[in-house]
Motif scaffolding. Structure first.
Motif, PDB file in Angstrom:
ATOM      1  N   LEU A 121      12.922   2.861  13.117  1.00 11.81           N
ATOM      2  CA  LEU A 121      13.181   1.417  13.127  1.00 11.81           C
ATOM      3  C   LEU A 121      13.437   0.988  11.687  1.00 11.81           C
ATOM      4  N   VAL A 122      14.614   0.498  11.428  1.00 10.93           N
ATOM      5  CA  VAL A 122      14.956   0.083  10.059  1.00 10.93           C
ATOM      6  C   VAL A 122      14.888  -1.448  10.009  1.00 10.93           C
ATOM      7  N   CYS A 123      13.934  -1.950   9.224  1.00  8.93           N
ATOM      8  CA  CYS A 123      13.665  -3.395   9.187  1.00  8.93           C
ATOM      9  C   CYS A 123      14.013  -3.960   7.807  1.00  8.93           C
ATOM     10  N   THR A 124      14.641  -5.113   7.812  1.00 13.31           N
ATOM     11  CA  THR A 124      14.872  -5.780   6.530  1.00 13.31           C
ATOM     12  C   THR A 124      13.719  -6.745   6.299  1.00 13.31           C
ATOM     13  N   LEU A 125      13.241  -6.780   5.062  1.00 13.89           N
ATOM     14  CA  LEU A 125      12.101  -7.654   4.737  1.00 13.89           C
ATOM     15  C   LEU A 125      12.619  -8.893   4.015  1.00 13.89           C
ATOM     16  N   ASP A 126      11.846  -9.938   4.154  1.00 15.50           N
ATOM     17  CA  ASP A 126      12.195 -11.207   3.517  1.00 15.50           C
ATOM     18  C   ASP A 126      12.063 -11.106   2.016  1.00 15.50           C
ATOM     19  N   LEU A 153       3.333  -6.597  10.091  1.00 13.99           N
ATOM     20  CA  LEU A 153       3.445  -6.485   8.632  1.00 13.99           C
ATOM     21  C   LEU A 153       2.298  -7.256   7.997  1.00 13.99           C
ATOM     22  N   ASP A 154       1.781  -6.753   6.883  1.00 12.84           N
ATOM     23  CA  ASP A 154       0.669  -7.439   6.247  1.00 12.84           C
ATOM     24  C   ASP A 154       1.097  -8.416   5.162  1.00 12.84           C
ATOM     25  N   THR A 155       1.785  -7.920   4.153  1.00 14.50           N
ATOM     26  CA  THR A 155       2.065  -8.802   3.015  1.00 14.50           C
ATOM     27  C   THR A 155       3.552  -9.143   2.909  1.00 14.50           C
ATOM     28  N   ALA A 156       4.270  -9.066   4.012  1.00 20.70           N
ATOM     29  CA  ALA A 156       5.699  -9.406   3.965  1.00 20.70           C
ATOM     30  C   ALA A 156       6.110  -9.918   5.334  1.00 20.70           C
ATOM     31  N   ARG A 212       0.862  -1.194   0.000  1.00 24.39           N
ATOM     32  CA  ARG A 212       0.000   0.000   0.000  1.00 24.39           C
ATOM     33  C   ARG A 212       0.889   1.232   0.000  1.00 24.39           C
ATOM     34  N   ARG A 213       0.989   1.838  -1.168  1.00 19.13           N
ATOM     35  CA  ARG A 213       1.962   2.918  -1.351  1.00 19.13           C
ATOM     36  C   ARG A 213       1.293   4.260  -1.599  1.00 19.13           C
ATOM     37  N   LEU A 214       1.897   5.295  -1.038  1.00 21.95           N
ATOM     38  CA  LEU A 214       1.349   6.636  -1.226  1.00 21.95           C
ATOM     39  C   LEU A 214       2.004   7.349  -2.398  1.00 21.95           C
ATOM     40  N   GLY A 215       3.159   6.868  -2.796  1.00 15.57           N
ATOM     41  CA  GLY A 215       3.858   7.504  -3.919  1.00 15.57           C
ATOM     42  C   GLY A 215       5.345   7.510  -3.678  1.00 15.57           C
ATOM     43  N   ASP A 216       6.077   7.923  -4.726  1.00 19.54           N
ATOM     44  CA  ASP A 216       7.523   7.982  -4.539  1.00 19.54           C
ATOM     45  C   ASP A 216       7.880   9.270  -3.795  1.00 19.54           C
ATOM     46  N   ILE A 217       8.996   9.204  -3.096  1.00 23.10           N
ATOM     47  CA  ILE A 217       9.416  10.347  -2.279  1.00 23.10           C
ATOM     48  C   ILE A 217      10.497  11.120  -3.035  1.00 23.10           C
ATOM     49  N   SER A 218      10.328  12.424  -3.107  1.00 20.84           N
ATOM     50  CA  SER A 218      11.396  13.232  -3.689  1.00 20.84           C
ATOM     51  C   SER A 218      12.449  13.469  -2.607  1.00 20.84           C
ATOM     52  N   ARG A 219      13.699  13.164  -2.919  1.00 19.31           N
ATOM     53  CA  ARG A 219      14.789  13.412  -1.952  1.00 19.31           C
ATOM     54  C   ARG A 219      14.849  14.896  -1.568  1.00 19.31           C
ATOM     55  N   HIS A 220      14.291  15.723  -2.451  1.00 21.74           N
ATOM     56  CA  HIS A 220      14.368  17.168  -2.200  1.00 21.74           C
ATOM     57  C   HIS A 220      13.569  17.613  -0.975  1.00 21.74           C
ATOM     58  N   ILE A 221      12.824  16.693  -0.332  1.00 23.46           N
ATOM     59  CA  ILE A 221      12.165  17.104   0.926  1.00 23.46           C
ATOM     60  C   ILE A 221      13.200  17.302   2.034  1.00 23.46           C
ATOM     61  N   PHE A 222      14.434  16.888   1.768  1.00 27.16           N
ATOM     62  CA  PHE A 222      15.495  17.101   2.771  1.00 27.16           C
ATOM     63  C   PHE A 222      16.392  18.273   2.377  1.00 27.16           C
ATOM     64  N   GLY A 223      15.788  19.279   1.737  1.00 25.41           N
ATOM     65  CA  GLY A 223      16.553  20.445   1.315  1.00 25.41           C
ATOM     66  C   GLY A 223      16.839  21.410   2.457  1.00 25.41           C
ATOM     67  N   ASN A 253      14.491  -7.860  18.185  1.00 27.43           N
ATOM     68  CA  ASN A 253      14.191  -9.084  17.463  1.00 27.43           C
ATOM     69  C   ASN A 253      12.806  -9.006  16.847  1.00 27.43           C
ATOM     70  N   ALA A 254      12.718  -9.377  15.595  1.00 30.24           N
ATOM     71  CA  ALA A 254      11.412  -9.394  14.939  1.00 30.24           C
ATOM     72  C   ALA A 254      11.167 -10.798  14.406  1.00 30.24           C
ATOM     73  N   GLU A 255      10.058 -11.369  14.802  1.00 28.72           N
ATOM     74  CA  GLU A 255       9.702 -12.728  14.376  1.00 28.72           C
ATOM     75  C   GLU A 255       8.677 -12.643  13.250  1.00 28.72           C
ATOM     76  N   ARG A 256       8.949 -13.277  12.171  1.00 26.31           N
ATOM     77  CA  ARG A 256       8.017 -13.358  11.036  1.00 26.31           C
ATOM     78  C   ARG A 256       7.320 -12.023  10.736  1.00 26.31           C
ATOM     79  N   ARG A 257       6.090 -11.853  11.277  1.00 30.08           N
ATOM     80  CA  ARG A 257       5.308 -10.684  10.867  1.00 30.08           C
ATOM     81  C   ARG A 257       5.103  -9.671  11.967  1.00 30.08           C
ATOM     82  N   GLU A 258       5.665  -9.914  13.137  1.00 28.25           N
ATOM     83  CA  GLU A 258       5.275  -9.032  14.241  1.00 28.25           C
ATOM     84  C   GLU A 258       6.406  -8.866  15.250  1.00 28.25           C
TER      85      GLU A 258
END
Ligand code: AHR
Length: 490
Positions: free
Chosen positions: A485-490, A428-431, A10-21, A467-472
């Motif tokens: 929180l920076v999470c790596t997805l499967d 997480l829903d779909t990952a 579920r995506r809102l759109g791409d982010i312009s890096r320029h928001i960190f100007g 620690n993150a187990e599967r989806r939660e």
């Protein structure tokens, strides 16, 4: 128990890096004594402060706006190019000082290149004319064999600067502006300025000034611009500064609602105007001045300290509320510029021999470093609070981004409770999560904690691993904190 649910699809759109100007103005010690201090043992061969460059580099600002601000409405760019000893000192009427012009276009572009940032120049639409504006574009970007291009070469820059982003005027709706304009006057001026600027360089992106006063004219201003100059409009610019004038923490935390109202209003306005005028090309929003600013006076006089605002932890939380909102409105907010970058209402404060990173430095650095390229639509619910005119505000303020190639999801959470930790289930829903989650927390002893030269590390960033187990997984957000929180997805 608070709940955060994320579906990476579920995506809102791409982010312009320029928001960190960022934004740098000839005001107080932003340029002189901040960015530029020739003769200082900390300066490089171009007079740029190396400690400042290093601190700013870590903010990863992809674009920097210059030279104003109010200053630009009385600025003549020609005064700031050529041999230093021939540059005329001029009065800076916006800020009641003398401008030496020792730092100008080429120095600014050199500074940007060292930071790997795009220069974004604003032309004088106050007491300046369109000839001056078009000449500046030609001086910077021209490739034909003209007098202005020869002049740039003579000044040591054989190649065009290729300045892509150009603003036409600053805060033209404000009575404090040199050459303030009515909606009609500005729409007319904008069309003519932008037309010739684009004739000089058809590749430039143009930014129109809409509002900073937030008075009754901003709808009309936007409407006239879209009606009269849609072909030349890439961005509509809006500005704001916020603060805790009442020294009321919950009300200050409700600033999120002011930001939401303004962004949503402009989103709707742009959509309606494009629909009404059948404008096919996109028109984006540039919040090209934003920050906390309420302690220091803008009026030159005995109280004027060059807007050297000292920030505390609650201000840092408000910076994070802004960044969350810019991520949630990523589809429309394509540029945002923290105003300003050094000394003047800034994340970095210098003195001749050192600098201090203010509290607001840390959320900006963290978000800029970890932000993915896609904004996600997050569901969250939980404890609420009431403040000022608002009730039912969620204590946690949340945004999330995805970096698809790296399969990395960044979750941004501001805990707006002064006293309560917030236990939260994150699902997480779909990952699925893969491996431990890396966390970064901006916090300090209390909401009024400041970083000063005497106590430079009251507020900073600490790291955690979860620690993150599967989806939660569940996480408890510290009171008055910003957590990424920076999470790596499967
Ligand atoms: O950033 C300080 C000032 O705030 C800018 O010069 C002006 O554009 C705004 O009012």
């Amino acid at each position: 128990m608070n709940q955060i649910k994320i579906d990476p699809d579920r995506r809102l759109g791409d982010i312009s890096r320029h928001i960190f100007g960022g934004f740098a103005e000839h005001l107080g010690r932003c340029i002189y004594g901040g960015i530029y201090e020739p003769g200082s043992p900390l300066a490089d061969e171009q007079g740029l402060r190396t400690d400042v460059l290093e601190a700013l580099r870590r903010l990863h600002m992809p674009i920097i706006r210059y030279p104003g601000g109010n200053f630009v409405s009385g600025y003549c760019w020609r005064d700031g190019v050529g041999p230093l000893d021939e540059r005329p000192p001029r009065s800076n009427l916006a800020w009641g000082s003398v401008e030496s012009n020792q730092f100008g276009t080429n120095e600014f572009i050199t500074f940007c290149r060292k930071l790997n940032a795009e220069p974004y120049l604003v032309v004088n639409c106050g007491d300046g004319d369109l000839r001056e504006a078009r000449d500046w574009v030609e001086y910077c970007n021209g490739t034909w064999d003209t007098a202005l291009v020869r002049l740039r070469r003579q000044h040591g820059f054989p190649e065009p600067h290729r300045v892509k982003f150009w603003g036409v005027g600053n805060e033209v709706d404000g009575p404090w502006q040199i050459g303030m304009k009515t909606p009609e006057e500005y729409a007319r001026a904008y069309l003519e300025f932008s037309k010739v600027m684009r004739w000089v360089d058809p590749s430039i992106k143009l930014v129109a000034s809409v509002t900073s006063a937030w008075d009754g004219t901003f709808v009309e201003r936007a409407q006239l611009l879209v009606e009269q100059a849609a072909d030349y409009l890439d961005y509509l610019s809006i500005h704001w500064y916020v603060g805790n004038q009442q020294n009321d923490f919950p009300t200050y935390m409700a600033t999120s609602e002011i930001i939401e109202d303004r962004l949503s209003a402009f989103e709707g306005l742009i959509r309606a105007l494009r629909f009404q005028q059948r404008v096919k090309r996109p028109i984006a929003l540039a919040v090209d001045e934003w920050n906390v600013w309420y302690r220091t006076t803008p009026i030159p006089g005995p109280q004027f300290n060059g807007l050297e605002e000292i920030y505390n932890l609650e201000d840092a939380l408000v910076i994070a509320l802004h960044l969350n909102a810019f991520i949630r409105h990523a589809a429309t907010v394509r540029m945002a510029n923290l105003a300003q970058i050094v000394n003047v209402i800034a994340p970095v404060l210098t003195r001749p021999d050192s600098l201090v990173r203010q509290t607001i430095y840390y959320p900006f650095e963290l978000y800029s470093r970890t932000c993915g390229s896609i904004a996600l639509d997050v569901f969250w619910q939980g404890e609420t609070f009431s403040a000022g005119d608002y009730s039912g505000l969620r204590v946690l303020d949340v945004a999330a981004t995805l970096d698809e190639p790296r399969k990395s999801l960044s979750l941004y959470v501001v805990n707006r409770s002064e006293t309560e930790a917030m236990e939260t289930a994150i699902t997480l829903d779909t990952a699925r999560f893969s491996g431990p989650v890396q966390g970064f927390v901006v916090n300090g002893p209390d909401i009024k904690a400041e970083n000063t030269f005497d106590r430079p590390h009251q507020v900073g960033v600490s790291s955690v691993s979860v620690n993150a187990e599967r989806r939660e997984f569940s996480y408890t957000f510290e009171p008055h904190s910003i957590t990424v929180l920076v999470c790596t997805l499967d």
